[in-house]
Design an enzyme around this catalytic site. Sequence first.
Site, PDB file in Angstrom:
ATOM      1  N   ARG A 183       0.930  -1.403  -0.003  1.00  0.00           N
ATOM      2  CA  ARG A 183      -0.162   0.006   0.065  1.00  0.00           C
ATOM      3  C   ARG A 183       0.884   1.232   0.115  1.00  0.00           C
ATOM      4  O   ARG A 183       0.473   2.197  -0.704  1.00  0.00           O
ATOM      5  CB  ARG A 183      -0.895   0.045   1.219  1.00  0.00           C
ATOM      6  CG  ARG A 183      -1.769  -1.020   1.213  1.00  0.00           C
ATOM      7  CD  ARG A 183      -2.800  -0.928   2.267  1.00  0.00           C
ATOM      8  NE  ARG A 183      -3.435   0.278   2.399  1.00  0.00           N
ATOM      9  CZ  ARG A 183      -4.450   0.341   3.334  1.00  0.00           C
ATOM     10  NH1 ARG A 183      -4.283  -0.034   4.585  1.00  0.00           N
ATOM     11  NH2 ARG A 183      -5.046   1.815   3.439  1.00  0.00           N
ATOM     12  N   CYS A 240      -1.377   6.402   8.524  1.00  0.00           N
ATOM     13  CA  CYS A 240      -1.494   5.339   8.036  1.00  0.00           C
ATOM     14  C   CYS A 240      -2.640   5.501   6.881  1.00  0.00           C
ATOM     15  O   CYS A 240      -2.660   6.435   6.200  1.00  0.00           O
ATOM     16  CB  CYS A 240      -2.236   4.058   9.000  1.00  0.00           C
ATOM     17  SG  CYS A 240      -3.354   4.727  10.068  1.00  0.00           S
TER      18      CYS A 240
END
Length: 283
Positions: A183, A240
């Site tokens: 990611r 995040c």
Amino acid sequence: MYTTLISATQLAGIIEQPSSVILDCRHDLMDASLGLSAYAAGHLPRAQFAHMDQHLSGSKLAADGSFKGRHPLPDKEQFVQCLRAWGINEDTQVIAYDAHGGMYAARLWWMLRWVGHAAVAVLDGGLAAWSKQGLALTQNSPQSAPGAIQALPSLVSQVSVEQVLANLDTAAKLVVDARSPDRYRGENESMDPVGGHIPGAKNRFFKDNLQADGCFKSAQQLQQEWSALLTDSSKAIMQCGSGVTACHNLLALEVAGLSGASLYPGSWSEWCAHAERPVALGS
């Protein structure tokens, strides 16, 4: 008072004390109903359920209609009202747990510190560690008398998207991304509609804080690993996907004795919602 982690053995020794409150934080990003279903099937004695979307997050839209991210912080007073409904007072020992290595429980840990409550700990190893000790689960839902907790001066710090933008020019603080490496590199379109990371950010996957059994690594090992990544934790920003697993890195830093890092609550989901914000790809 437990302020970072608590073992299953330690929790078993205090779980019946009325001065403690246990909160089940299980959740699934793909199906928000699974956490409550798992709680109904069996949970720790006296545990109440804390829902990520209903209790630990606020409106995704700001007053001006701008997108704040998938899991923005709720209004502080609304969160304090949730804490009172769970029976939490200013002297209550709170224990949070999940079944995901602490990724959701750490969010609640940070939020309680956000409202100035220090006596909060994450069950190390979560539900699996509890069951491994042969300790029982229950389907009974506890009834709690309302608590009277008040918001106190925050024990943590946070930064806004504007501050993160300004940091691109100054590089005064190191941004650390807790998402998985794929990611971070921009290779997982199923999780991130816009791939990549904030320019200059380094990657520390939250699962790197854990041992193979799902418990946190020792304070010494965490200190060594984190010190190799950053030289001053007070000059670091944790982010995040949506401000949840970044709290896991903040908890690991606290265990390591490296306190002072800030949370960027909007994280990547807020950052990438505006095309004018720069994006970096790859390692």
